[in-house]
Design a protein around this motif. Structure first.
Motif, PDB file in Angstrom:
ATOM      1  N   MET A 173    -108.704 -79.721  12.006  1.00 54.09           N
ATOM      2  CA  MET A 173    -108.444 -79.128  13.611  1.00 54.09           C
ATOM      3  C   MET A 173    -109.862 -78.154  13.402  1.00 54.09           C
ATOM      4  O   MET A 173    -110.327 -77.940  14.714  1.00 54.09           O
ATOM      5  CB  MET A 173    -107.173 -78.789  14.228  1.00 54.09           C
ATOM      6  CG  MET A 173    -106.342 -78.399  15.560  1.00 54.09           C
ATOM      7  SD  MET A 173    -104.835 -78.576  16.476  1.00 54.09           S
ATOM      8  CE  MET A 173    -104.594 -77.049  15.236  1.00 54.09           C
ATOM      9  N   LYS A 174    -108.542 -77.429  13.195  1.00 52.21           N
ATOM     10  CA  LYS A 174    -110.113 -75.326  13.399  1.00 52.21           C
ATOM     11  C   LYS A 174    -110.659 -75.594  12.722  1.00 52.21           C
ATOM     12  O   LYS A 174    -111.146 -74.337  12.024  1.00 52.21           O
ATOM     13  CB  LYS A 174    -108.508 -74.726  13.559  1.00 52.21           C
ATOM     14  CG  LYS A 174    -107.313 -75.127  14.243  1.00 52.21           C
ATOM     15  CD  LYS A 174    -106.601 -73.545  13.866  1.00 52.21           C
ATOM     16  CE  LYS A 174    -105.404 -73.934  15.385  1.00 52.21           C
ATOM     17  NZ  LYS A 174    -103.909 -73.285  14.954  1.00 52.21           N
ATOM     18  N   LYS A 175    -111.959 -76.272  13.253  1.00 45.65           N
ATOM     19  CA  LYS A 175    -113.184 -76.287  12.982  1.00 45.65           C
ATOM     20  C   LYS A 175    -113.822 -75.031  13.582  1.00 45.65           C
ATOM     21  O   LYS A 175    -113.538 -75.385  14.489  1.00 45.65           O
ATOM     22  CB  LYS A 175    -113.961 -77.299  12.627  1.00 45.65           C
ATOM     23  CG  LYS A 175    -113.188 -78.374  11.897  1.00 45.65           C
ATOM     24  CD  LYS A 175    -114.081 -79.908  12.090  1.00 45.65           C
ATOM     25  CE  LYS A 175    -113.511 -80.852  11.617  1.00 45.65           C
ATOM     26  NZ  LYS A 175    -114.058 -82.248  12.074  1.00 45.65           N
ATOM     27  N   TYR A 184    -114.961 -81.322  28.106  1.00 43.28           N
ATOM     28  CA  TYR A 184    -115.428 -82.839  27.947  1.00 43.28           C
ATOM     29  C   TYR A 184    -115.685 -83.413  28.575  1.00 43.28           C
ATOM     30  O   TYR A 184    -116.241 -82.731  30.236  1.00 43.28           O
ATOM     31  CB  TYR A 184    -113.602 -83.535  27.629  1.00 43.28           C
ATOM     32  CG  TYR A 184    -112.931 -83.078  29.126  1.00 43.28           C
ATOM     33  CD1 TYR A 184    -113.038 -84.170  29.938  1.00 43.28           C
ATOM     34  CD2 TYR A 184    -112.834 -81.853  29.585  1.00 43.28           C
ATOM     35  CE1 TYR A 184    -112.433 -83.899  31.326  1.00 43.28           C
ATOM     36  CE2 TYR A 184    -111.303 -82.130  30.847  1.00 43.28           C
ATOM     37  CZ  TYR A 184    -111.445 -83.261  31.370  1.00 43.28           C
ATOM     38  OH  TYR A 184    -110.754 -82.837  32.620  1.00 43.28           O
ATOM     39  N   ASN A 216    -105.379 -80.340  20.815  1.00 42.17           N
ATOM     40  CA  ASN A 216    -105.339 -81.963  19.550  1.00 42.17           C
ATOM     41  C   ASN A 216    -105.631 -81.741  18.259  1.00 42.17           C
ATOM     42  O   ASN A 216    -106.423 -80.970  17.890  1.00 42.17           O
ATOM     43  CB  ASN A 216    -106.008 -83.569  20.629  1.00 42.17           C
ATOM     44  CG  ASN A 216    -106.230 -83.280  21.939  1.00 42.17           C
ATOM     45  OD1 ASN A 216    -104.534 -83.501  22.210  1.00 42.17           O
ATOM     46  ND2 ASN A 216    -106.517 -84.072  22.905  1.00 42.17           N
ATOM     47  N   GLU A 217    -104.887 -82.769  17.264  1.00 43.60           N
ATOM     48  CA  GLU A 217    -105.241 -82.223  16.264  1.00 43.60           C
ATOM     49  C   GLU A 217    -107.054 -82.711  15.486  1.00 43.60           C
ATOM     50  O   GLU A 217    -106.874 -81.889  14.385  1.00 43.60           O
ATOM     51  CB  GLU A 217    -104.579 -83.410  15.882  1.00 43.60           C
ATOM     52  CG  GLU A 217    -104.629 -82.972  14.114  1.00 43.60           C
ATOM     53  CD  GLU A 217    -103.725 -84.458  12.829  1.00 43.60           C
ATOM     54  OE1 GLU A 217    -103.790 -84.782  12.242  1.00 43.60           O
ATOM     55  OE2 GLU A 217    -101.905 -84.196  13.866  1.00 43.60           O
ATOM     56  N   ASP A 218    -107.925 -83.743  16.598  1.00 44.80           N
ATOM     57  CA  ASP A 218    -109.211 -83.505  16.458  1.00 44.80           C
ATOM     58  C   ASP A 218    -110.119 -82.943  16.334  1.00 44.80           C
ATOM     59  O   ASP A 218    -111.304 -82.518  16.337  1.00 44.80           O
ATOM     60  CB  ASP A 218    -109.586 -84.918  15.921  1.00 44.80           C
ATOM     61  CG  ASP A 218    -109.202 -85.618  18.135  1.00 44.80           C
ATOM     62  OD1 ASP A 218    -108.520 -85.021  18.532  1.00 44.80           O
ATOM     63  OD2 ASP A 218    -109.453 -86.655  18.357  1.00 44.80           O
ATOM     64  N   ASP A 219    -109.154 -82.031  18.000  1.00 41.24           N
ATOM     65  CA  ASP A 219    -110.771 -80.989  18.906  1.00 41.24           C
ATOM     66  C   ASP A 219    -111.358 -80.028  17.836  1.00 41.24           C
ATOM     67  O   ASP A 219    -110.691 -79.575  16.554  1.00 41.24           O
ATOM     68  CB  ASP A 219    -109.566 -79.859  19.421  1.00 41.24           C
ATOM     69  CG  ASP A 219    -109.042 -80.841  20.812  1.00 41.24           C
ATOM     70  OD1 ASP A 219    -109.795 -81.858  20.919  1.00 41.24           O
ATOM     71  OD2 ASP A 219    -108.083 -80.195  20.981  1.00 41.24           O
ATOM     72  N   VAL A 220    -112.335 -79.358  17.721  1.00 41.54           N
ATOM     73  CA  VAL A 220    -113.397 -78.481  17.522  1.00 41.54           C
ATOM     74  C   VAL A 220    -113.246 -77.420  18.296  1.00 41.54           C
ATOM     75  O   VAL A 220    -113.145 -77.284  19.571  1.00 41.54           O
ATOM     76  CB  VAL A 220    -114.993 -79.310  17.228  1.00 41.54           C
ATOM     77  CG1 VAL A 220    -115.529 -78.355  16.703  1.00 41.54           C
ATOM     78  CG2 VAL A 220    -114.659 -80.594  16.580  1.00 41.54           C
ATOM     79  N   ASP A 252    -113.328 -82.345  21.787  1.00 36.20           N
ATOM     80  CA  ASP A 252    -113.153 -83.267  21.420  1.00 36.20           C
ATOM     81  C   ASP A 252    -114.809 -83.478  20.890  1.00 36.20           C
ATOM     82  O   ASP A 252    -115.407 -83.771  20.969  1.00 36.20           O
ATOM     83  CB  ASP A 252    -112.401 -84.328  22.511  1.00 36.20           C
ATOM     84  CG  ASP A 252    -113.439 -85.389  23.296  1.00 36.20           C
ATOM     85  OD1 ASP A 252    -114.029 -85.460  23.480  1.00 36.20           O
ATOM     86  OD2 ASP A 252    -113.675 -84.130  24.259  1.00 36.20           O
ATOM     87  N   PRO A 253    -114.248 -84.166  19.737  1.00 37.10           N
ATOM     88  CA  PRO A 253    -115.072 -85.043  19.237  1.00 37.10           C
ATOM     89  C   PRO A 253    -116.461 -85.563  19.499  1.00 37.10           C
ATOM     90  O   PRO A 253    -117.382 -86.217  19.252  1.00 37.10           O
ATOM     91  CB  PRO A 253    -114.488 -85.322  17.865  1.00 37.10           C
ATOM     92  CG  PRO A 253    -113.174 -85.328  17.534  1.00 37.10           C
ATOM     93  CD  PRO A 253    -113.022 -84.776  18.734  1.00 37.10           C
TER      94      PRO A 253
END
Length: 114
Positions: free
Chosen positions: A1-3, A36, A56-60, A72-73
């Protein structure tokens, strides 16, 4: 998540200043600008901006000058290497994206195609 990767997408100083101002008005320092991509617009895809405190879990997360952007990716793949600016003129004010991946853009700059 937190990249936290600044090279994905950057902000101009005008955009940073406006984002800080808008967050200050809301009095919620947990807000981050989310960008987005939506289908639609006159060129195929449309940029959307919203302030969001949830991730969200996959958010950058991209952080620059104490401002965080959530993306979002899927949207990130279309915006990689781009720059977010803020424009104020007689036509109004808006965040704009300089997108090196866009093959075509509409006249107002709010939509693009790949």
């Amino acid at each position: 998540m937190k990249k936290t990767v600044k090279d994905y997408l950057t902000f101009t100083e005008k955009a940073i200043k406006k984002i800080k101002y808008l967050i200050e008005i809301q009095k919620n320092h947990n807000l981050k600008l989310r960008i987005y991509i939506n289908g639609g617009g006159c060129s195929g895809f449309q940029y959307q901006f919203v302030f969001d405190a949830l991730m969200n879990e996959d958010d950058v997360i991209i952080t620059q000058s104490d401002i965080s952007l959530i993306i979002d990716p899927i949207s990130l793949q279309y915006l990689y290497g781009g720059k977010i600016d803020y424009l104020e003129n007689l036509e109004g004010s808006k965040f704009i994206v300089s997108n090196p991946n866009a093959k075509n853009t509409c006249g107002c700059g709010s939509s693009f195609s790949i």
